[in-house]
Enzyme design. Structure first.
Site, PDB file in Angstrom:
ATOM      1  N   GLY A  32       0.202   4.685  13.223  1.00 13.31           N
ATOM      2  CA  GLY A  32       0.848   3.483  13.752  1.00 13.31           C
ATOM      3  C   GLY A  32       0.103   2.932  14.962  1.00 13.31           C
ATOM      4  O   GLY A  32      -0.107   1.727  15.110  1.00 13.31           O
TER       5      GLY A  32
ATOM      6  N   GLY B  21       5.175   5.260   8.863  1.00 13.82           N
ATOM      7  CA  GLY B  21       4.322   6.438   8.738  1.00 13.82           C
ATOM      8  C   GLY B  21       4.243   7.152  10.071  1.00 13.82           C
ATOM      9  O   GLY B  21       5.141   7.028  10.910  1.00 13.82           O
TER      10      GLY B  21
ATOM     11  N   GLU C  40       7.530   1.717  11.957  1.00 13.02           N
ATOM     12  CA  GLU C  40       8.585   2.747  11.882  1.00 13.02           C
ATOM     13  C   GLU C  40       7.849   4.075  11.849  1.00 13.02           C
ATOM     14  O   GLU C  40       7.194   4.392  10.850  1.00 13.02           O
ATOM     15  CB  GLU C  40       9.426   2.574  10.609  1.00 13.02           C
ATOM     16  CG  GLU C  40      10.199   1.272  10.537  1.00 13.02           C
ATOM     17  CD  GLU C  40      11.295   1.168  11.575  1.00 13.02           C
ATOM     18  OE1 GLU C  40      11.696   2.202  12.151  1.00 13.02           O
ATOM     19  OE2 GLU C  40      11.743   0.038  11.829  1.00 13.02           O
TER      20      GLU C  40
ATOM     21  N   GLU D 211       0.594   8.514  14.922  1.00 17.08           N
ATOM     22  CA  GLU D 211      -0.865   8.477  15.083  1.00 17.08           C
ATOM     23  C   GLU D 211      -1.472   7.263  14.353  1.00 17.08           C
ATOM     24  O   GLU D 211      -2.235   6.489  14.934  1.00 17.08           O
ATOM     25  CB  GLU D 211      -1.381   9.777  14.469  1.00 17.08           C
ATOM     26  CG  GLU D 211      -2.750  10.160  14.797  1.00 17.08           C
ATOM     27  CD  GLU D 211      -3.140  11.382  13.947  1.00 17.08           C
ATOM     28  OE1 GLU D 211      -2.285  11.950  13.224  1.00 17.08           O
ATOM     29  OE2 GLU D 211      -4.322  11.727  14.000  1.00 17.08           O
TER      30      GLU D 211
ATOM     31  N   GLU E  63       6.601  16.579  15.941  1.00 14.55           N
ATOM     32  CA  GLU E  63       7.284  16.392  14.657  1.00 14.55           C
ATOM     33  C   GLU E  63       6.673  17.342  13.632  1.00 14.55           C
ATOM     34  O   GLU E  63       5.484  17.243  13.322  1.00 14.55           O
ATOM     35  CB  GLU E  63       7.113  14.940  14.193  1.00 14.55           C
ATOM     36  CG  GLU E  63       7.870  14.655  12.920  1.00 14.55           C
ATOM     37  CD  GLU E  63       7.633  13.246  12.389  1.00 14.55           C
ATOM     38  OE1 GLU E  63       6.471  12.809  12.344  1.00 14.55           O
ATOM     39  OE2 GLU E  63       8.626  12.595  12.016  1.00 14.55           O
TER      40      GLU E  63
ATOM     41  N   CYS F 265      11.900  11.276   8.644  1.00 10.33           N
ATOM     42  CA  CYS F 265      11.648  10.826  10.016  1.00 10.33           C
ATOM     43  C   CYS F 265      12.898  10.964  10.875  1.00 10.33           C
ATOM     44  O   CYS F 265      12.807  11.085  12.083  1.00 10.33           O
ATOM     45  CB  CYS F 265      11.187   9.375   9.998  1.00 10.33           C
ATOM     46  SG  CYS F 265      12.322   8.318   9.105  1.00 10.33           S
TER      47      CYS F 265
ATOM     48  N   LYS G 215       0.890  -1.176   0.000  1.00 16.34           N
ATOM     49  CA  LYS G 215       0.000   0.000   0.000  1.00 16.34           C
ATOM     50  C   LYS G 215       0.921   1.217   0.000  1.00 16.34           C
ATOM     51  O   LYS G 215       1.432   1.627   1.039  1.00 16.34           O
ATOM     52  CB  LYS G 215      -0.881  -0.045   1.247  1.00 16.34           C
ATOM     53  CG  LYS G 215      -1.464   1.273   1.693  1.00 16.34           C
ATOM     54  CD  LYS G 215      -2.488   1.815   0.737  1.00 16.34           C
ATOM     55  CE  LYS G 215      -2.980   3.167   1.226  1.00 16.34           C
ATOM     56  NZ  LYS G 215      -2.150   4.279   0.722  1.00 16.34           N
TER      57      LYS G 215
HETATM   58  P1  NAD Z   1       0.797   8.508   7.355  1.00 15.79           P
HETATM   59  O1  NAD Z   1       0.817   7.822   8.674  1.00 15.79           O
HETATM   60  O2  NAD Z   1      -0.229   9.530   7.113  1.00 15.79           O
HETATM   61  O3  NAD Z   1       0.659   7.440   6.178  1.00 15.79           O
HETATM   62  C1  NAD Z   1       1.539   6.365   6.016  1.00 15.79           C
HETATM   63  C2  NAD Z   1       0.864   5.285   5.193  1.00 15.79           C
HETATM   64  O4  NAD Z   1      -0.245   4.771   5.927  1.00 15.79           O
HETATM   65  C3  NAD Z   1       0.296   5.764   3.865  1.00 15.79           C
HETATM   66  O5  NAD Z   1       0.434   4.737   2.904  1.00 15.79           O
HETATM   67  C4  NAD Z   1      -1.169   5.989   4.203  1.00 15.79           C
HETATM   68  O6  NAD Z   1      -1.993   5.934   3.064  1.00 15.79           O
HETATM   69  C5  NAD Z   1      -1.429   4.835   5.150  1.00 15.79           C
HETATM   70  N1  NAD Z   1      -2.557   5.022   6.081  1.00 15.79           N
HETATM   71  C6  NAD Z   1      -3.141   6.185   6.468  1.00 15.79           C
HETATM   72  N2  NAD Z   1      -4.149   5.940   7.324  1.00 15.79           N
HETATM   73  C7  NAD Z   1      -4.204   4.591   7.500  1.00 15.79           C
HETATM   74  C8  NAD Z   1      -5.015   3.723   8.291  1.00 15.79           C
HETATM   75  N3  NAD Z   1      -5.995   4.180   9.077  1.00 15.79           N
HETATM   76  N4  NAD Z   1      -4.769   2.392   8.242  1.00 15.79           N
HETATM   77  C9  NAD Z   1      -3.759   1.911   7.475  1.00 15.79           C
HETATM   78  N5  NAD Z   1      -2.971   2.680   6.693  1.00 15.79           N
HETATM   79  C10 NAD Z   1      -3.186   4.003   6.715  1.00 15.79           C
HETATM   80  O7  NAD Z   1       2.284   9.085   7.174  1.00 15.79           O
HETATM   81  P2  NAD Z   1       2.840   9.968   5.968  1.00 15.79           P
HETATM   82  O8  NAD Z   1       2.266  11.338   6.119  1.00 15.79           O
HETATM   83  O9  NAD Z   1       2.696   9.245   4.676  1.00 15.79           O
HETATM   84  O10 NAD Z   1       4.405   9.982   6.311  1.00 15.79           O
HETATM   85  C11 NAD Z   1       4.958  10.852   7.234  1.00 15.79           C
HETATM   86  C12 NAD Z   1       5.204  10.153   8.567  1.00 15.79           C
HETATM   87  O11 NAD Z   1       5.958   8.963   8.358  1.00 15.79           O
HETATM   88  C13 NAD Z   1       6.038  10.993   9.516  1.00 15.79           C
HETATM   89  O12 NAD Z   1       5.505  10.901  10.806  1.00 15.79           O
HETATM   90  C14 NAD Z   1       7.405  10.324   9.467  1.00 15.79           C
HETATM   91  O13 NAD Z   1       8.190  10.529  10.611  1.00 15.79           O
HETATM   92  C15 NAD Z   1       7.034   8.906   9.280  1.00 15.79           C
HETATM   93  N6  NAD Z   1       8.160   8.156   8.709  1.00 15.79           N
HETATM   94  C16 NAD Z   1       8.847   7.273   9.520  1.00 15.79           C
HETATM   95  C17 NAD Z   1       9.939   6.582   9.011  1.00 15.79           C
HETATM   96  C18 NAD Z   1      10.712   5.626   9.881  1.00 15.79           C
HETATM   97  O14 NAD Z   1      11.437   4.793   9.328  1.00 15.79           O
HETATM   98  N7  NAD Z   1      10.602   5.681  11.190  1.00 15.79           N
HETATM   99  C19 NAD Z   1      10.330   6.764   7.686  1.00 15.79           C
HETATM  100  C20 NAD Z   1       9.616   7.673   6.892  1.00 15.79           C
HETATM  101  C21 NAD Z   1       8.522   8.354   7.424  1.00 15.79           C
END
Ligand code: NAD
Length: 485
Positions: free
Chosen positions: A235, A230, A252, A233, A387, A286, A177
């Site tokens: 997660g 992602g 992550e 929240e 963040e 991140c 996804k």
């Molecule tokens: P996000 O949490 O909004 O989305 C991440 C993914 O989850 C996307 O594919 C999104 O479509 C999906 N998603 C959204 N809601 C969902 C749900 N209810 N159930 C299942 N999947 C869902 O994050 P983002 O805005 O795409 O990315 C930014 C965030 O990611 C930042 O907080 C960043 O720190 C984090 N990040 C962490 C790492 C790491 O390795 N720790 C790496 C890159 C980004």
């Protein structure tokens, strides 16, 4: 003629439209022009993709291939990524808005990742265990089954590869996804995997809204493992949703990493690193070291040099070779980041530079924001705790090693960080004392694909990369053999 390109879903080795026929539009973050139309997956497509992945896992040849064959197929994927590197980098650059030079590095990282796990396939195995019984216990590492790989928008191809290559190496099948905004390189990667001769159904890709597709995947009873990168929240929600099926979950998540600079540091390297380890990818990282702690004796000199460098960062079109910082991923995200700039000012922090929107053409059309540095910050401020995920550094002085560590640990996150000093003993003391999953000494680099990567506290659960991740894509099975005559 010349309208947006169409991108279907990828299920069972084929490009297919969404069952609902729905599509959505991708907007170029630098120009706000619509440039792609993507099929928007829904619950029916999740059913189809998971069924295909499950069939490929249970009935297909994938998990039964001998390890040399499976390794060779992964090497072929790496080769194909390299053959198509420029095309992939340009797609990624346009889709995310990231400078082409950074996009090229990330595509190389994706190819390296496939090579690394291709090499690991026939080197990880089980043990014989001297149990206290008349016989022997053998351990095997079994694949888990269908894995849902949920990817964010900031490093789409790199993070997809971090998940996909080890999942495949251990014999699993996957449904990817991608982030709603950035699905293009994952779709192309799936095509390249098919070209490399991976069997149909082993890799499936479903672009679409996270709350629909992501959630349906996490809830699906045939999905045995969820690997999510992602926000903290989302997660948290995934952890909750996974409870019913007792799914394997790795997360992550977000970060608010510290960069600690002692007065004896090599400033020729520490200053540019303080800029780029916080502002690379326009701060949408991140691992961004967005909290900068500098020993008081050099604080003023350090931030003056830093501000000078930051104000000279070249903003520009993502595909321009000279560009050092592109737009943020969308206008909506830029507004969120600008909101934080306002919050910081309201809280009493002083903006040393940046934080404003360039209005002149061509930048005025895109989601650009000039990189910002805040001083006069206090640890309790929201800009120090939350963040921001944009090009904003918060800098404050410290007096002692203990204070620097306490400041670094004053966070709900614990993902990455750096310490700069020429004193080896102090470097190691601080590196051990900072609560984080990853830390670099005299360096701003977080990711080495051969070493485990991940967070502590609210930055996540489990590790990506290195050999450590293979534990998260396999189950240990113990088989006891009674050897009594
Ligand atoms: P996000 O949490 O909004 O989305 C991440 C993914 O989850 C996307 O594919 C999104 O479509 C999906 N998603 C959204 N809601 C969902 C749900 N209810 N159930 C299942 N999947 C869902 O994050 P983002 O805005 O795409 O990315 C930014 C965030 O990611 C930042 O907080 C960043 O720190 C984090 N990040 C962490 C790492 C790491 O390795 N720790 C790496 C890159 C980004």
């Amino acid at each position: 003629m010349g309208g947006p390109t169409r991108y279907p879903l990828w299920i069972s080795g084929e490009s297919v439209p969404a069952a609902s026929g729905q599509i959505y539009t991708l907007v170029d973050p630098a120009t706000q022009e619509a440039f792609a139309e993507v099929a928007s997956a829904g619950p029916e497509d999740v059913e189809r993709a998971v069924a295909a992945a499950h069939r490929a896992f249970t009935a297909g040849p994938w998990r039964r291939l001998n390890t040399r064959e499976r390794g060779r197929l992964l090497l072929r994927v790496a080769d194909l990524i390299r053959q198509h590197a420029e095309e992939l980098a340009r797609t990624e650059s346009r889709n995310v808005g990231k400078p082409i030079r950074e996009a090229r590095e990330e595509v190389q990282l994706a190819a390296d990742c496939f090579e690394y796990y291709a090499g690991a396939v026939n080197k990880v195995g089980g043990h014989t265990v001297p149990v206290a019984a008349p016989g022997v216990s053998l351990t095997f590492r079994e694949p888990i089954g269908v894995c849902a790989l949920i990817v964010p928008w900031n490093f789409p191809i790199a993070i997809t590869a971090w998940k996909l290559a080890p999942a495949l190496a251990m014999g699993n099948t996957v449904v990817i996804k991608p982030a709603t905004q950035t699905p293009l390189t994952a779709l192309r990667l799936a095509e390249l995997a098919a070209e490399a001769d991976l069997p149909p159904g082993v890799v499936n890709v479903l672009p679409g809204p996270g709350g629909v597709v992501g959630e349906a995947l996490v809830r699906h009873p045939l999905v045995r493992k969820v690997s999510f990168t992602g926000s903290t929240e989302v997660g948290r929600e995934i952890l909750r949703l996974s409870a019913d099926g007792i799914k394997r979950v790795t997360l992550e998540l977000g970060g608010k990493s510290a960069n600690i600079v002692f007065a004896d540091a090599d400033l020729e390297r520490a200053v540019p690193s303080a800029a780029w380890s916080a502002l690379g990818n326009a701060g949408q990282d991140c691992c961004a070291r967005s909290r900068l702690f500098v020993e008081r004796r050099i604080f003023d000199t350090f931030v003056t040099r830093l501000a000078d460098l930051v104000q000279r960062i070249r903003l520009g079109a993502p595909l321009d070779e000279q560009t050092e910082m592109g737009p943020l991923v969308s206008l909506a995200h830029r507004e969120r980041v600008r909101g934080y700039v306002r919050v910081g000012q309201e809280e009493g922090a002083r903006l040393l530079c940046g934080g404003d929107v360039p209005h002149d053409d061509p930048l005025g059309r895109g989601a650009y924001l000039r990189p910002a540095i805040f001083v006069d910050v206090r640890p309790a401020m929201r800009v120090m705790q939350e963040e921001i995920f944009g090009p904003v550094i918060c800098a404050m002085p410290f007096d002692t090693e203990e204070e620097a560590v306490a400041l670094a640990n004053d966070s709900r996150y614990g993902l990455s960080g750096s310490v700069w000093t020429r004193d080896l003993g102090r470097a190691l003391r601080v590196a051990r004392a900072v609560e984080t999953g990853v830390l670099s000494v005299n360096s701003g680099h977080s990711v080495h694909l051969e070493a485990p990567f991940g967070g502590v506290k609210e930055s996540g659960v489990g590790r990506e990369l290195g050999l450590a991740v293979l534990d998260h894509y396999s189950e240990w099975k113990s088989v006891f053999v009674d050897t009594r005559p």
